[in-house]
Scaffold this motif. Structure first.
Motif, PDB file in Angstrom:
ATOM      1  N   ALA A 462       0.777  -1.225  -0.071  1.00 61.70           N
ATOM      2  CA  ALA A 462       0.079  -0.031  -0.044  1.00 61.70           C
ATOM      3  C   ALA A 462       0.786   1.315  -0.044  1.00 61.70           C
ATOM      4  CB  ALA A 462      -0.984   0.038   1.195  1.00 61.70           C
ATOM      5  N   GLY A 463       2.140   0.998  -0.580  1.00 65.03           N
ATOM      6  CA  GLY A 463       3.060   2.246  -0.253  1.00 65.03           C
ATOM      7  C   GLY A 463       3.084   3.116  -1.631  1.00 65.03           C
ATOM      8  N   PRO A 464       3.886   3.816  -2.118  1.00 65.81           N
ATOM      9  CA  PRO A 464       4.138   4.634  -3.096  1.00 65.81           C
ATOM     10  C   PRO A 464       3.836   3.841  -4.502  1.00 65.81           C
ATOM     11  CG  PRO A 464       5.777   5.188  -1.878  1.00 65.81           C
ATOM     12  CD  PRO A 464       5.060   3.952  -1.259  1.00 65.81           C
ATOM     13  N   LYS A 465       4.418   2.816  -4.645  1.00 64.30           N
ATOM     14  CA  LYS A 465       4.419   1.858  -5.856  1.00 64.30           C
ATOM     15  C   LYS A 465       3.112   0.763  -5.587  1.00 64.30           C
ATOM     16  CE  LYS A 465       8.883   2.501  -7.970  1.00 64.30           C
ATOM     17  NZ  LYS A 465      10.230   1.806  -8.490  1.00 64.30           N
ATOM     18  N   GLY A 466       3.095   0.284  -4.479  1.00 63.63           N
ATOM     19  CA  GLY A 466       2.286  -0.934  -3.921  1.00 63.63           C
ATOM     20  C   GLY A 466       0.791  -0.649  -4.388  1.00 63.63           C
ATOM     21  N   ALA A 467       0.211   0.519  -3.939  1.00 62.67           N
ATOM     22  CA  ALA A 467      -0.964   0.876  -3.948  1.00 62.67           C
ATOM     23  C   ALA A 467      -1.620   0.827  -5.535  1.00 62.67           C
ATOM     24  CB  ALA A 467      -1.813   1.797  -3.071  1.00 62.67           C
ATOM     25  N   PRO A 468      -1.224   1.699  -6.306  1.00 57.99           N
ATOM     26  CA  PRO A 468      -0.169   2.517  -6.274  1.00 57.99           C
ATOM     27  C   PRO A 468      -0.812   4.159  -5.499  1.00 57.99           C
ATOM     28  CG  PRO A 468      -1.107   3.014  -8.420  1.00 57.99           C
ATOM     29  CD  PRO A 468      -1.774   1.705  -7.820  1.00 57.99           C
ATOM     30  N   GLY A 469       0.286   5.052  -5.321  1.00 59.56           N
ATOM     31  CA  GLY A 469      -0.053   6.210  -4.943  1.00 59.56           C
ATOM     32  C   GLY A 469      -0.050   6.329  -3.337  1.00 59.56           C
ATOM     33  N   MET A 470       0.346   5.357  -2.530  1.00 58.12           N
ATOM     34  CA  MET A 470       0.312   5.484  -1.041  1.00 58.12           C
ATOM     35  C   MET A 470      -0.716   6.002  -0.316  1.00 58.12           C
ATOM     36  SD  MET A 470       3.725   7.215   1.024  1.00 58.12           S
ATOM     37  CE  MET A 470       4.037   6.542   2.767  1.00 58.12           C
ATOM     38  N   PRO A 471      -1.810   5.212  -0.533  1.00 57.32           N
ATOM     39  CA  PRO A 471      -3.350   5.969  -0.236  1.00 57.32           C
ATOM     40  C   PRO A 471      -3.244   6.048   1.396  1.00 57.32           C
ATOM     41  CG  PRO A 471      -3.549   3.762  -0.637  1.00 57.32           C
ATOM     42  CD  PRO A 471      -2.132   4.088  -1.005  1.00 57.32           C
ATOM     43  N   GLU A 472      -4.321   6.853   1.988  1.00 55.98           N
ATOM     44  CA  GLU A 472      -4.414   6.822   3.314  1.00 55.98           C
ATOM     45  C   GLU A 472      -5.168   5.788   3.930  1.00 55.98           C
ATOM     46  OE1 GLU A 472      -6.306  10.914   3.834  1.00 55.98           O
ATOM     47  OE2 GLU A 472      -4.521  11.634   3.689  1.00 55.98           O
ATOM     48  N   ALA A 473      -4.522   4.619   3.787  1.00 53.55           N
ATOM     49  CA  ALA A 473      -5.244   3.224   4.137  1.00 53.55           C
ATOM     50  C   ALA A 473      -4.494   2.770   5.305  1.00 53.55           C
ATOM     51  CB  ALA A 473      -5.140   2.213   2.928  1.00 53.55           C
ATOM     52  N   GLY A 474      -3.452   3.427   5.931  1.00 53.28           N
ATOM     53  CA  GLY A 474      -2.936   3.242   7.146  1.00 53.28           C
ATOM     54  C   GLY A 474      -3.826   2.884   8.413  1.00 53.28           C
ATOM     55  N   TYR A 475      -4.915   3.698   8.382  1.00 51.58           N
ATOM     56  CA  TYR A 475      -5.860   3.635   9.272  1.00 51.58           C
ATOM     57  C   TYR A 475      -6.757   2.285   9.014  1.00 51.58           C
ATOM     58  CZ  TYR A 475      -9.463   5.204  12.369  1.00 51.58           C
ATOM     59  OH  TYR A 475     -10.799   5.373  13.404  1.00 51.58           O
ATOM     60  N   ILE A 476      -6.190   1.287   9.200  1.00 55.94           N
ATOM     61  CA  ILE A 476      -6.924  -0.056   9.056  1.00 55.94           C
ATOM     62  C   ILE A 476      -7.924  -0.167   9.925  1.00 55.94           C
ATOM     63  CG2 ILE A 476      -6.593  -2.582   8.862  1.00 55.94           C
ATOM     64  CD1 ILE A 476      -3.644  -2.021   8.570  1.00 55.94           C
TER      65      ILE A 476
END
Length: 591
Positions: A462-476
């Motif tokens: 969910a990072g810069p390349k993983g999502a992509p775009g490093m979304p505000e998904a850290g608030y699981i």
């Protein structure tokens, strides 16, 4: 309250002198700046003036300093709904000072209307700003920011173009109300949605609440990314004093815009450039303010990107050192109880700077042409209030944001400790791993998910390349069955970002990210993870040999091999969180 001192904003008599200085300069200016290449400069100017006269301009108008104004309005962007009114006030200020205002459109990004995420498009807006500022004739530019990624994008573009620039923002929304309770986007969005997931708020009531969370134009009225970046823009000296906290609907917002337009004309004459204002020392001041206001973790990423455009790296260890000696003073959601309009009434950023004045570099130059210290001295004396706490009685001691290291985050990670449950700041738990956003969406609320309250939720890719775009998904989100049982917080870890409006024991920006083979990619269900915020550590308690065996069979996600368009440019060039997720080729000194 906003006080625009005559000593801060130059009035017309001074502007006439500034205009004489502007006119006497030998450098190309006004309509002569950046002529199109036709092989004949005289013809280029003739053609340019012929076409611009179709807009109704006279020769007298076209001989004046030209002040560009970025029009970031969009029908998709409620945060920027007031931009047309702001532009009229800025134009008024420019004309009062003897300049010619010309607005021009830029990419407009709204957090909730950007697929796959606004961060994916931030660099596109920064490129748009840089190239349009450079391509079109203007002697100075007024930057109108607002929703989260727009302020950093504009400052990144202005730093790279490096012509005189001044920032203003749309300002925060006023608050709403539900059953007598004051509401604000988007901390209360998340709080009520969590209650809805837990079954405490039904479908009818959540719709009623949705009607009241955003009652007018402007940005989120809590200490989210928009509020944070507005305050940091002012702290760095790119905004006239007092401008960051003025509510979008307040008359002072338009007065500030008028003053900004006036000052832009003087900046054109003085040739005061962003690189002279956003220095290393100014960036350190911004980091200090970030800690003191309990600002969004996104501020770290954006400051890193701006620094990279200016030719230096953001010192994350300095962020940690500053946090150790800078308590959180602003009692604002999500770290406190109040809202941005309350900070405005309490004196805005000036009230904060007065409390930490001995900790900041007051010699830093600002867009006023004067130093931070001189600007502070021109503001009225402060007064006691319950929004900006004194140093002796902070909201949180030890800074709002903490840097983490360790074998799970060799290049660093961060946690907003001021918004976390204290009991979870030192915790060891069993990993429950989601390999992607899709995997999380499919399994998080499954009744048979093997998860307990003391586990650690891990989100990969969910990072810069993983999502992509490093979304505000850290608030699981808390898994539904745990939320229904009353669980309010858990340790959560990802390579994603988190909205500044969110809260919880959440580790973010893990670098290197999973999609490029960082250690986060190697975490498996049942692994033990140890979080120790006091000692700045996040550790994966797995033997090195086992990690190497996992690495040998790891492969990157297929989607990062884009073949065309902006997506290809993005995947080819985007950097990790510690470099602000900017494109490598846009840094002043590429990696």
């Amino acid at each position: 309250m906003l006080i625009i001192s005559p000593d801060i904003v130059k009035r017309p008599a001074v502007d006439r002198f500034a205009r004489r200085e502007f006119e006497m300069s030998d450098e190309p200016k006004g309509m002569r700046r950046g002529l199109a290449h036709y092989g004949d400069a005289g013809f280029s100017l003739f053609l340019r003036k012929a076409f611009i006269k179709a807009m109704g301009y006279s020769d007298s108008a076209l001989d004046r300093p030209i002040i560009g104004i970025t029009n970031t309005f969009s029908g998709y962007n409620a945060c920027h709904r007031s931009v047309p009114d702001m532009i009229e006030a800025i134009k008024r200020g420019v004309m009062l000072a003897g300049g010619l205002p010309i607005e021009f459109p830029l990419v407009s990004i709204h957090e909730a209307f950007s697929h796959p995420t606004s961060m994916f498009l931030r660099n596109l807006m920064a490129m748009d700003a840089e190239e349009m500022i450079r391509a079109q004739p203007m002697d100075a530019v007024v930057l109108i920011g607002g929703c989260d990624k727009t302020v950093p994008a504009l400052l990144m573009g202005a730093a790279s173009a490096d012509i005189p620039a001044i920032l203003t923002v749309t300002g925060p929304m006023i608050t709403g109300s539900h059953k007598g309770e004051r509401l604000g986007a988007c901390t209360d969005c998340r709080r009520f949605w969590g209650q809805h997931r837990a079954g405490a708020v039904d479908a009818v009531e959540i719709e009623e609440i949705g009607d009241k969370l955003a009652p007018g134009p402007g940005t989120c009225m809590v200490m989210g990314t928009a509020s944070t970046m507005a305050l940091l823009g002012e702290a760095m000296g790119m905004m006239l004093p007092g401008g960051a906290a003025i509510p979008a609907v307040h008359a002072d917002r338009l007065r500030h815009c008028e003053a900004t337009g006036e000052r832009a004309v003087a900046l054109a004459a003085e040739k005061l450039r962003p690189s002279q204002i956003m220095t290393r020392a100014a960036m350190t001041n911004a980091l200090r303010v970030l800690q003191a206001v309990g600002g969004s973790t996104n501020g770290v990423v954006h400051l890193a990107a701006i620094a990279g455009r200016l030719g230096f790296d953001l010192d994350l260890e300095e962020l940690d050192r500053l946090g150790a000696e800078t308590p959180v003073l602003v009692d604002l959601k999500p770290s406190g109880q109040h809202y941005m309009e309350d900070l405005f009434k309490a004196g805005g950023l000036t009230a904060v700077l007065r409390e930490i004045g001995h900790l900041i570099d007051q010699s830093c130059l600002t867009v006023t042409g004067r130093s931070v210290g001189e600007n502070l001295a021109a503001q009225p004396a402060g007064w006691h209030n319950d929004v900006v706490r004194p140093l002796s009685d902070p909201i949180h001691r030890g800074g709002g944001i903490r840097l983490l290291g360790g074998n799970l985050a060799p290049n660093g990670a961060i946690i907003k400790q001021a918004a976390a449950s204290p009991a979870l700041l030192r915790h060891t738990g069993r990993a429950v791993v989601f390999t992607s956003l899709e995997d999380m969406a499919n399994r998080l609320d499954a009744p048979d998910l093997d998860v307990r309250a003391n586990d650690v939720l891990v989100l990969q890719n969910a990072g810069p390349k993983g999502a992509p775009g490093m979304p505000e998904a850290g608030y699981i989100p808390i898994p539904r069955k745990l939320a229904a049982a009353g669980v309010k917080d858990m340790v959560r870890i990802s390579d994603a970002r988190m909205s500044g409006t969110a809260f919880g024991a959440i580790v973010l920006h893990v670098s290197p990210e999973a999609a490029v083979g960082g250690p986060l990619a190697l975490v498996r269900d049942g692994d033990l993870i140890e979080l120790d915020v006091e000692n700045g550590s996040i550790a994966l308690l797995v033997e090195d040999a086992e990690l190497e065996a996992r690495r040998a069979i790891w492969s990157p996600p297929a989607h990062i091999r884009a073949t065309r368009g902006y997506a290809k440019l993005y995947f080819d060039e985007v950097l990790q969180a510690e470099d602000g997720c900017d494109f490598n080729f846009l840094r002043a000194n590429p990696r």
